[in-house]
Design a protein around this motif. Structure first.
Motif, PDB file in Angstrom:
ATOM      1  N   THR A   5      37.787  46.410  39.889  1.00 46.27           N
ATOM      2  CA  THR A   5      37.713  45.301  40.837  1.00 46.27           C
ATOM      3  C   THR A   5      36.655  44.296  40.406  1.00 46.27           C
ATOM      4  O   THR A   5      36.889  43.082  40.438  1.00 46.27           O
ATOM      5  N   GLU A   6      35.504  44.774  39.981  1.00 45.69           N
ATOM      6  CA  GLU A   6      34.442  43.876  39.483  1.00 45.69           C
ATOM      7  C   GLU A   6      34.944  43.059  38.298  1.00 45.69           C
ATOM      8  O   GLU A   6      34.747  41.841  38.244  1.00 45.69           O
ATOM      9  N   ARG A   7      35.580  43.724  37.333  1.00 43.18           N
ATOM     10  CA  ARG A   7      36.101  43.018  36.149  1.00 43.18           C
ATOM     11  C   ARG A   7      37.167  42.005  36.548  1.00 43.18           C
ATOM     12  O   ARG A   7      37.258  40.922  35.967  1.00 43.18           O
ATOM     13  N   PHE A   8      38.002  42.367  37.527  1.00 38.01           N
ATOM     14  CA  PHE A   8      39.047  41.461  38.001  1.00 38.01           C
ATOM     15  C   PHE A   8      38.433  40.154  38.490  1.00 38.01           C
ATOM     16  O   PHE A   8      38.841  39.072  38.062  1.00 38.01           O
ATOM     17  N   PHE A   9      37.458  40.244  39.385  1.00 41.40           N
ATOM     18  CA  PHE A   9      36.845  39.030  39.919  1.00 41.40           C
ATOM     19  C   PHE A   9      36.105  38.247  38.836  1.00 41.40           C
ATOM     20  O   PHE A   9      36.140  37.013  38.839  1.00 41.40           O
ATOM     21  N   GLU A  10      35.477  38.922  37.904  1.00 45.24           N
ATOM     22  CA  GLU A  10      34.787  38.246  36.806  1.00 45.24           C
ATOM     23  C   GLU A  10      35.769  37.488  35.905  1.00 45.24           C
ATOM     24  O   GLU A  10      35.424  36.457  35.331  1.00 45.24           O
ATOM     25  N   SER A  11      36.997  37.989  35.786  1.00 46.39           N
ATOM     26  CA  SER A  11      37.990  37.382  34.892  1.00 46.39           C
ATOM     27  C   SER A  11      38.691  36.165  35.486  1.00 46.39           C
ATOM     28  O   SER A  11      39.320  35.400  34.751  1.00 46.39           O
ATOM     29  N   LEU A  12      38.602  35.972  36.781  1.00 49.74           N
ATOM     30  CA  LEU A  12      39.384  34.919  37.439  1.00 49.74           C
ATOM     31  C   LEU A  12      39.118  33.509  36.910  1.00 49.74           C
ATOM     32  O   LEU A  12      40.085  32.786  36.638  1.00 49.74           O
ATOM     33  N   PRO A  13      37.868  33.060  36.754  1.00 51.41           N
ATOM     34  CA  PRO A  13      37.667  31.681  36.265  1.00 51.41           C
ATOM     35  C   PRO A  13      38.320  31.402  34.916  1.00 51.41           C
ATOM     36  O   PRO A  13      38.885  30.325  34.706  1.00 51.41           O
ATOM     37  N   ARG A  15      40.983  32.857  33.707  1.00 49.55           N
ATOM     38  CA  ARG A  15      42.440  32.943  33.825  1.00 49.55           C
ATOM     39  C   ARG A  15      43.031  31.839  34.685  1.00 49.55           C
ATOM     40  O   ARG A  15      44.238  31.600  34.670  1.00 49.55           O
ATOM     41  N   ALA A  16      42.209  31.156  35.482  1.00 50.44           N
ATOM     42  CA  ALA A  16      42.688  30.167  36.452  1.00 50.44           C
ATOM     43  C   ALA A  16      43.529  29.037  35.859  1.00 50.44           C
ATOM     44  O   ALA A  16      44.529  28.652  36.471  1.00 50.44           O
ATOM     45  N   PRO A  17      43.183  28.465  34.704  1.00 48.64           N
ATOM     46  CA  PRO A  17      44.000  27.357  34.202  1.00 48.64           C
ATOM     47  C   PRO A  17      45.481  27.710  34.013  1.00 48.64           C
ATOM     48  O   PRO A  17      46.351  26.867  34.210  1.00 48.64           O
ATOM     49  N   TRP A  41      34.253  38.764  49.409  1.00 52.55           N
ATOM     50  CA  TRP A  41      34.423  37.859  48.280  1.00 52.55           C
ATOM     51  C   TRP A  41      34.957  36.544  48.826  1.00 52.55           C
ATOM     52  O   TRP A  41      35.824  36.533  49.699  1.00 52.55           O
ATOM     53  N   LEU A  42      34.461  35.443  48.317  1.00 56.23           N
ATOM     54  CA  LEU A  42      34.921  34.126  48.714  1.00 56.23           C
ATOM     55  C   LEU A  42      35.476  33.433  47.481  1.00 56.23           C
ATOM     56  O   LEU A  42      34.766  33.304  46.467  1.00 56.23           O
ATOM     57  N   ALA A  43      36.727  33.029  47.541  1.00 58.49           N
ATOM     58  CA  ALA A  43      37.391  32.387  46.403  1.00 58.49           C
ATOM     59  C   ALA A  43      37.799  30.970  46.782  1.00 58.49           C
ATOM     60  O   ALA A  43      38.565  30.775  47.719  1.00 58.49           O
ATOM     61  N   ILE A  50      39.023  28.264  39.726  1.00 59.21           N
ATOM     62  CA  ILE A  50      38.653  29.098  40.860  1.00 59.21           C
ATOM     63  C   ILE A  50      37.158  29.406  40.750  1.00 59.21           C
ATOM     64  O   ILE A  50      36.645  29.629  39.661  1.00 59.21           O
ATOM     65  N   GLU A  51      36.486  29.358  41.881  1.00 57.02           N
ATOM     66  CA  GLU A  51      35.083  29.751  41.962  1.00 57.02           C
ATOM     67  C   GLU A  51      35.020  30.967  42.872  1.00 57.02           C
ATOM     68  O   GLU A  51      35.569  30.949  43.975  1.00 57.02           O
ATOM     69  N   VAL A  52      34.382  32.015  42.406  1.00 61.01           N
ATOM     70  CA  VAL A  52      34.325  33.267  43.151  1.00 61.01           C
ATOM     71  C   VAL A  52      32.869  33.632  43.401  1.00 61.01           C
ATOM     72  O   VAL A  52      32.036  33.523  42.499  1.00 61.01           O
TER      73      VAL A  52
END
Length: 126
Positions: A5-13, A15-17, A41-43, A50-52
């Motif tokens: 879960t931690e890695r998922f949220f870290e990867s979002l910015p 992957r966002a484009p 978590w706030l996205a 995306i900013e998390v």
């Protein structure tokens, strides 16, 4: 919270484009519960970015789910829409943000794009 879960949220910015190609913008608050504690978590989603953060704040939508289910979602062992339909998680607010955010989750292990399967079948028929 699990490492997945931690890695998922870290990867979002990063992957966002590729994931956030629609013109939709908004804020999604995610509440992950485990026993009596809740992790927030706030996205902030916008086209191509995306900013998390681990903050709470005003949001256009709120998603409530367990840490265990979220871990299954980030590893492709569960599907977000199915979890809401089975009342394993709940959602309120702008449903478009939920539908957009779920695109970050991986496909189930072994899943194939049906177009690729059709092309392979067509190739065998020729």
């Amino acid at each position: 919270m699990t490492e997945a879960t931690e890695r998922f949220f870290e990867s979002l910015p990063a992957r966002a484009p590729k994931v956030l190609v629609s013109p939709v913008s908004g804020t999604l608050q995610i509440h992950l519960t485990q026993d009596t504690r809740t992790v927030h978590w706030l996205a902030h989603l916008r086209p191509g970015a995306i900013e998390v953060s681990r903050n709470r704040g005003p949001a256009d939508a709120i998603w409530y789910t367990s840490e265990e289910l979220f871990d299954r979602l980030v590893t492709g062992r569960a599907q977000a829409i199915s979890s809401v339909l089975r009342n394993e998680s709940s959602f309120s607010g702008d449903v478009v943000l939920f539908l957009l955010f779920r695109r970050f989750f991986p496909d189930p292990p072994g899943a194939r794009d049906p177009r690729e399967a059709a092309r392979a079948q067509l190739g065998r028929l020729r």
